[in-house]
Design a protein around this motif. Structure first.
Motif, mmCIF file in Angstrom:
data_model
loop_
_atom_site.group_PDB
_atom_site.id
_atom_site.type_symbol
_atom_site.label_atom_id
_atom_site.label_comp_id
_atom_site.label_asym_id
_atom_site.label_seq_id
_atom_site.Cartn_x
_atom_site.Cartn_y
_atom_site.Cartn_z
ATOM 1 N N THR A 1 -11.437 0.888 -2.773
ATOM 2 C CA THR A 1 -10.063 1.090 -3.211
ATOM 3 C C THR A 1 -9.983 2.280 -4.150
ATOM 4 O O THR A 1 -10.961 2.625 -4.817
ATOM 5 N N SER A 2 -8.811 2.899 -4.187
ATOM 6 C CA SER A 2 -8.561 4.020 -5.096
ATOM 7 C C SER A 2 -7.752 3.581 -6.307
ATOM 8 O O SER A 2 -7.369 4.415 -7.133
ATOM 9 N N LYS A 3 -7.495 2.281 -6.458
ATOM 10 C CA LYS A 3 -6.528 1.807 -7.449
ATOM 11 C C LYS A 3 -7.163 1.302 -8.735
ATOM 12 O O LYS A 3 -6.512 1.250 -9.770
ATOM 13 N N GLY B 1 -9.014 -4.031 -2.093
ATOM 14 C CA GLY B 1 -9.586 -3.299 -0.972
ATOM 15 C C GLY B 1 -9.933 -4.184 0.198
ATOM 16 O O GLY B 1 -10.902 -3.903 0.926
ATOM 17 N N ASN C 1 0.830 -1.205 0.000
ATOM 18 C CA ASN C 1 0.000 0.000 0.000
ATOM 19 C C ASN C 1 0.864 1.255 0.000
ATOM 20 O O ASN C 1 0.557 2.238 -0.678
#
Length: 656
Positions: A89-91, A107, A45
């Protein structure tokens, strides 16, 4: 026989929705196997957040404390509760699960860790105030203000306190600490421009156990420096750079020389798109690349990085993302095998420096204690009397022990000749430099060493060649050659065996492996799956003299077998080939068996130990070794020569 136990009650079962805490604990069982798993998720992360420095602190092997601090982009206070929600999640945006460019994407890590431990996240984004949030056994607190520099600090205490049964399956603190260290080392290898620091707390003391500072320069230079820092300078000194490309797959890294092998597969590090993986297919390909360079009990050392378009590989096939699945596994395997074999062949006769190190170590088994006084500093009594005898023969009484050898009393005539009292002696000739007597007790065998004088009308100095010029042969098996930097000791039988073997392989590749037709084809019954798998690879097998044809139903007919193998149990061979195809997706079994026969032929057709060689023969062998790939090791993986540098030899004699 016992009756089966029902997994559910006798009443009609009802479907229930599990609560969020139970769901997170189940997810944690897949994602968080041990403290090292938690460290892996948190450090990944931090890398995804763009951190340039990551500091990991653990206590009791990570069981009671795991703290990961980074200087990445941070998490906004309003997003902290969402970061602890499952599948947040931001990915990725969820539209394409194959277009993954980050380590994490599910996430699941943070909510899973919060479900089984006491988790606190403190974070600050640039231009905003820091904030923190805690989760204990799945229960989340409110977001509170905090003090922190830019970045994020995640602290996990009392791992598995909410699931105490899991604690019984953890190993000792020392073993868990080692697992955490190995995890950090693997991640550090794939990110050479990030600083990694690992600290361990014990009894109130904190010490740094691992550190890898960020490297500078081009990627390949930075990678080389990082691998030297993590794996040791010795690995880089005995590894060759590898770079190859095939069908949109690109491979870089370093592969150890065959003579720099290990007793287990502990020095094999494979990465796919920057992600450390432990994939059977990839490790099998690495092993196949060294097939006829190592014995079966030795394993190559390598750090290989495969990069490709994310759509060509699926990283979502394992809970810990430690295995991957390529769209075209044959292309990935072929890239590793061909790329490594080409790189190893380009390095020709090169052998590892560890061989010379072991040789030098064998030269000095002296015990620790008082500093050794060399003979040149304190001559023995015999040396003193010999010197006196050379200068003033006939006037010095010999030392009592000097006239004796370890094999008995020296002959009387030798003693008389030595001291100038025998018949025909004169003071004009120094007796100590006279020709030695032809026979001494205990030396009945002829000397096993010869010195060859090279002709003076040669062109360039022969010492300028990588393996130098042959100067002597000892014990009718070892060639002593002089180089510009020192000396080389060559095992003539092992070296020539490799040369003959490579020549036989080239001939087999040029003309093909001769096949022998069976008078009566052997029919082998298989399952429909195995039959189809074999026939898919029938063309490749035919190149090595094994010809297969369909024979109705699920049977195949073996029409031809490699002539060099003689009588063959075709069914057993096919079963072994199928096992390899099932395990690695490809089979080199027939080729390996053909190569094994060629190796035995090379062994019997090479220069035997005990043969005396002339100077021109020895030099011809050295020149051919320099021009032949893989000549640094014999067919069994042992070194064919040892190079000793002059500075190391001088150190042995106390001259430095």
């Amino acid at each position: 026989m016992n009756s089966p136990t029902r997994n559910m009650s006798a009443d009609r079962p009802q479907i229930r929705q599990l609560d969020e805490a139970a769901i997170n604990r189940i997810a944690a069982g897949e994602v968080v196997e041990r403290p090292a798993s938690a460290v892996k998720e948190l450090v990944e992360n931090a890398i995804d957040a763009g951190a340039r420095r990551i500091t990991v602190t653990i206590a009791d092997g990570g069981k009671t404390l795991i703290r990961v601090a980074d200087d990445g982009c941070g998490i906004a206070p309003r997003d902290l509760p969402l970061a602890l929600a499952r599948h947040a999640t931001s990915k990725i945006d969820g539209s394409d699960l194959l277009d993954i460019h980050t380590f994490g994407f599910r996430g699941e890590a943070l909510p899973s860790l919060g479900a089984v431990g006491r988790l606190k996240i403190t974070s600050r984004v640039a231009g905003a105030e820091a904030a923190e949030i805690t989760v204990t056994g799945g229960r989340m607190s409110e977001v509170r203000p905090a003090a922190l520099g830019p970045g994020t600090t995640v602290e996990l205490r009392d791992l598995f306190f909410a699931t105490p049964a899991r604690l019984k399956f953890l190993r000792t603190d020392r073993a868990e600490t080692q697992a955490v260290t190995d995890t950090i080392r693997r991640l550090a290898m794939t990110e050479p421009f990030i600083t990694f620091v690992l600290k361990s707390q014990r009894d109130g003391d904190e010490r740094e156990t691992f550190r890898a500072d960020a490297e500078q320069g081009e990627l390949f230079e930075a990678l080389s420096a990082r691998l030297a820092s993590v794996l040791g300078r010795e690995f880089i000194q005995n590894a060759i750079p590898v770079e190859a490309e095939r069908e949109n797959l690109h491979m870089t890294g370093f592969a150890g020389l065959p003579t720099y092998s290990r007793g287990a597969a502990v020095a094999q590090h494979l990465f796919v798109n920057g992600r450390p993986v432990n994939d059977r297919m990839l490790t099998g390909a690495l092993r196949a690349a060294y097939t006829d360079l190592l014995s079966r009990s030795r394993y190559p050392a390598a750090a290989l990085f495969l990069n490709c378009d994310p759509h060509l590989v699926d990283v979502n096939v394992h809970p810990a993302k430690s295995e991957v699945r390529f769209r075209d596994p044959g292309a990935a395997r072929g890239l590793i095998v061909s790329g490594l074999r080409h790189a190893l062949a380009e390095n020709g006769h090169r052998a590892s420096t560890t061989v010379a190190g072991a040789t030098l170590g064998a030269f000095r088994p002296e015990p620790a204690g008082q500093p050794r006084i060399y003979q040149m500093d304190r001559p023995s009594r015999g040396a003193v009397h010999s010197s006196y005898a050379a200068q003033a023969p006939g006037t010095v009484t010999p030392a009592p022990a000097y006239g004796q050898t370890a094999f008995g009393q020296a002959p009387a005539h030798a003693d008389a000749t030595l001291h100038g009292t025998g018949p025909g002696s004169t003071h004009a000739e120094a007796p100590a430099f006279r020709e030695a007597p032809a026979h001494f007790d205990g030396f009945d065998a002829a000397p096993s060493g010869r010195v060859e004088h090279l002709p003076q009308d040669t062109g360039p100095e022969p010492e300028t060649h990588p393996l130098g010029a042959a100067r002597a042969q000892v014990h009718e098996n070892y060639i002593i050659a002089q180089t510009e930097r020192g000396m080389v000791i060559v095992d003539q039988h092992a070296a020539h065996e490799r040369l003959v073997y490579e020549k036989l392989k080239r001939q087999a590749e040029a003309t093909g492996v001769a096949a022998q037709a069976l008078l009566i084809p052997e029919i082998v019954e298989l399952s429909s799956t195995d039959r189809g798998l074999l026939l898919e690879h029938a063309e490749d097998l035919a190149r090595f003299g094994l010809t297969l044809e369909p024979f109705g139903g699920n049977a195949v007919a073996v029409r031809e077998t490699p002539a060099i193998l003689g009588e063959v149990n075709a069914e057993a061979m096919l079963r072994d080939i199928l096992d390899e195809l099932d395990d690695a997706g490809d089979s080199d079994l027939v080729k390996a068996q053909v190569d094994a026969i060629l190796s035995r032929m090379a062994c019997h057709g090479s220069i035997r130990s005990g043969r005396r060689m002339r100077a021109e023969e020895m030099n011809a062998l050295l020149r051919e070794m320099e021009a032949t790939p893989h000549s640094g090791q014999c067919n069994h993986g042992r070194p064919t020569y040892v190079e000793l540098h002059l500075k190391d030899i001088e150190r042995l004699f106390g001259r430095t």
